[in-house]
Enzyme design. Structure first.
Site, short mmCIF file in Angstrom:
data_model
loop_
_atom_site.label_atom_id
_atom_site.label_comp_id
_atom_site.label_asym_id
_atom_site.label_seq_id
_atom_site.Cartn_x
_atom_site.Cartn_y
_atom_site.Cartn_z
N LYS A 174 0.67 -5.70 -0.31
CA LYS A 174 0.65 -5.05 -1.63
C LYS A 174 0.41 -6.11 -2.67
CE LYS A 174 1.42 -0.87 -3.27
NZ LYS A 174 1.26 0.43 -2.58
N ASP B 244 -3.16 1.78 -6.89
CA ASP B 244 -1.77 2.23 -6.94
C ASP B 244 -1.55 2.59 -8.41
OD1 ASP B 244 0.79 2.16 -4.99
OD2 ASP B 244 1.48 1.58 -6.96
N1 GLU Z 1 -1.11 2.45 -2.89
C1 GLU Z 1 -1.17 3.42 -1.86
C2 GLU Z 1 0.11 3.45 -1.06
O1 GLU Z 1 1.17 3.23 -1.61
C3 GLU Z 1 -2.44 3.32 -1.01
C4 GLU Z 1 -2.70 2.02 -0.34
C5 GLU Z 1 -4.08 1.94 0.29
O2 GLU Z 1 -4.81 2.90 0.32
O3 GLU Z 1 -4.39 0.85 0.77
O4 GLU Z 1 0.15 3.75 0.11
#
Ligand code: GLU
Length: 442
Positions: free
Chosen positions: A122, A162
Site C-alpha cells: 500500500k 484508493d
Molecule cells: N485500494 C483498493 C483496496 O483497498 C484496491 C487495491 C488494488 O486494486 O490494487 O483493496
C-alpha cells in the site's frame, strides 16, 4: 501472541492503526497455530507482521500561486510471496506510516483471499487533493511518481487507486511513469482509463463486490436483498457503486455521507444525481440534498448509523463505526454489516455485532472485489486483451461467491461457524504462510 503484540507496540509506538489491524488478526489465529505448530517454529507471525520493505520520501511540488509545498510519500511493500506487491495509493491528510502499514497488512490477506497471485502493499501521501486544481494535482502526482517509479514494475509492484486517487490521479501517475522509463508498461498500474489499458468494471468492482458478499451472507440466513433497507456511508467510488449494485438487487438505499454529515433520502438515493454531484462536479452530499427535493434531507455532523436499516455498508474510512453506533444499529434490527472500506468498524463494534448474531463481513473479504478486478486488469494487460463488462462482472461474481464460501467453510472447520472474521483471517493467513514456508527463509 501477546508477547509479539507487546513487542510490536514497543518497537513502533506511534502506529495505532497498524497495531489495531495486527491485533484483530492475531486474536483469531489461535486454532490454526494449535493445529500447525510448524508455523510457530518458522516464526511465521513475526515474519508476516514485518513488511518486506517500507519506503518514505519527500514530495516537493508547486501550487498555482507559485508557492513550494512539501508532502510525504509512502510505499510499504508488505509481502511478496504470492505475487507482485499489489495495493492502492491513498492521498489524504490522515495518511501516515501507521495508516499505510495497516492498509498494507490487510491487503496481504485480502489479496490472498481472491485466489489470484498477488502480493500485498500500500502507499500514498498526506497530500489533500480536495480543492486543488487539476494542474496542482498533476504536478503533485508527477513529483510523487518521479520518486516512486524506481520501485515499481508489472512484475515488481503494481499500485492502484484508493481514497483520493481515482482516474484523474492514475492518469497523471501513469503518464509520468511512461515518460521516465520510456516504457508503455500497462501492467504497472491498475484502475487505468478504459481507452488506455484499463478494465471494464474496475471502477465498479469494490462496491459491487461488497454487495455480492453481503448478499451471500444474507442468503446463508435465508434472506435476500430485495426490499431491504440499506444504509451506506461515504460517497466516493466504493459507496456510489455499492448503492448502484444494492439497487440492482431491489434494495432501498437510504443514505450516503461525507465528512460534513449525511443525507437520508426517503425515496431511495437517486443514483444519477449522486454521480453528477460527486463524480462530475466533485461536490458535497449537501449539494445532493439541496437538488433532490423534499424526499432528502442533509443532517450536518450526524451519525449515518442512526438511520434504521436491515443492512449496513460502511464504505467511507477506518474506524467510522464504533460501539455506540453498533448499539444503535442492533437496536434498530440490523442483520448484516459488510465493510466496503478498510477497517471501518472498530474492534468493540465488531464484537457487539457478533454477539448479537449480526452477520459481519470484514473488509479483507468483503471489499476484495476491487483488487480482484485489478488482478483481471493485469491479466488483460499481459494478454493485450480487452474483455467485455459482462465477462468481468461474471468473473467478479464467481470470485466473490467462492471467496465467501471459502471463508465460511474455513470458519466452520476451525470451530467458529458464522464468524467471517476468523474465517477470513485464517484462510488468508494459511495461503500466505504456505507460500512463505515453501520459499524458504524469506
Ligand atoms: N485500494 C483498493 C483496496 O483497498 C484496491 C487495491 C488494488 O486494486 O490494487 O483493496
Amino acid at each position: 501472541m501477546e508477547r509479539l503484540y507487546a513487542h510490536l507496540q514497543a518497537r513502533d509506538p506511534g502506529e495505532p492503526e497498524f497495531h489495531q489491524a495486527v491485533g484483530e488478526v492475531l486474536e483469531t489465529l489461535g486454532p490454526v497455530l494449535a493445529a500447525r505448530p510448524e508455523l510457530i517454529d518458522a516464526a511465521m507471525l513475526e515474519r508476516l507482521t514485518e513488511p518486506d520493505r517500507q519506503l518514505m520520501f519527500r514530495v516537493p511540488w508547486q501550487d498555482d500561486s507559485g508557492r513550494v509545498r512539501v508532502n510525504r510519500g509512502f510505499r510499504v511493500e508488505f509481502n511478496g510471496a504470492l505475487g507482485p506487491y499489489k495495493g492502492g495509493l491513498r492521498f489524504h491528510p490522515s495518511v501516515s506510516l501507521s495508516v499505510v502499514k495497516f492498509l498494507g497488512f490487510e491487503q496481504v490477506f485480502k489479496n490472498a483471499l481472491t485466489g489470484l497471485n498477488l502480493g500485498g502493499g500500500k502507499g500514498g501521501s498526506d497530500f489533500d487533493p480536495h480543492g486543488r486544481s487539476d494542474a496542482e494535482v498533476m504536478r503533485f502526482a508527477q513529483s510523487f511518481m518521479t520518486e516512486l517509479y524506481r520501485h515499481l514494475g508489472e512484475h515488481t509492484d503494481v499500485p492502484a487507486g484508493d481514497i483520493g486517487v481515482g482516474g484523474r490521479e492514475l492518469g497523471y501517475l501513469f503518464g509520468q511513469y511512461r515518460r521516465i522509463t520510456g516504457r508503455w508498461e500497462a501492467g504497472v498500474l491498475t484502475g487505468k482509463g478504459l481507452g488506455w489499458g484499463g478494465s471494464p468494471g474496475r471502477v465498479e468492482a469494490t462496491g459491487y463486490g461488497n454487495v455480492l458478499f453481503a448478499r451471500e451472507m444474507l442468503l446463508r440466513r435465508g434472506e435476500d436483498l430485495e426490499g431491504l433497507q440499506v444504509v451506506v456511508s461515504g460517497s466516493g467510488n466504493v459507496a456510489i457503486h455499492s448503492v448502484e449494485k444494492a439497487q440492482a438487487f431491489g434494495a432501498n438505499v437510504l443514505t450516503v455521507s461525507d465528512s460534513s454529515g449525511y443525507v437520508v433520502d426517503d425515496k431511495g438515493i437517486d443514483l444519477a444525481l449522486l454521480k453528477q454531484v460527486k463524480e462530475v462536479e466533485r461536490g458535497r452530499v449537501s449539494d445532493y440534498a439541496e437538488r433532490r427535493g423534499s424526499s432528502a434531507r442533509f443532517v450536518p455532523g450526524g451519525s449515518v448509523w442512526d438511520v434504521p436499516a436491515d443492512l449496513a455498508l460502511p464504505s467511507a474510512t477506518q474506524n467510522e463505526l464504533d460501539a455506540g453506533a453498533a448499539h444503535v444499529l442492533i437496536r434498530n434490527g440490523v442483520r448484516a454489516v459488510s465493510e466496503g472500506a478498510n477497517m471501518p468498524v472498530t474492534p468493540d463494534a465488531v464484537r457487539l455485532f457478533q454477539e448479537a448474531g449480526v452477520s459481519f463481513g470484514p473488509g479483507k473479504a468483503a471489499n476484495a472485489g476491487g483488487v480482484a478486478v485489478s488482478g483481471l486488469e493485469m491479466r488483460q494487460n499481459a494478454g493485450r486483451e480487452l474483455w467485455t463488462f459482462e465477462r468481468v462482472e461474471q468473473e467478479l461474481t464467481r470470485i466473490m461467491t467462492e471467496l465467501h464460501a471459502n471463508v465460511a467453510e474455513t470458519a466452520d472447520r476451525y470451530g467458529a461457524p458464522g464468524d467471517y472474521v476468523t474465517g477470513a483471517n485464517i484462510a488468508g493467513f494459511e495461503r500466505v504462510a504456505d507460500a512463505v514456508l515453501a520459499q524458504g527463509l524469506v
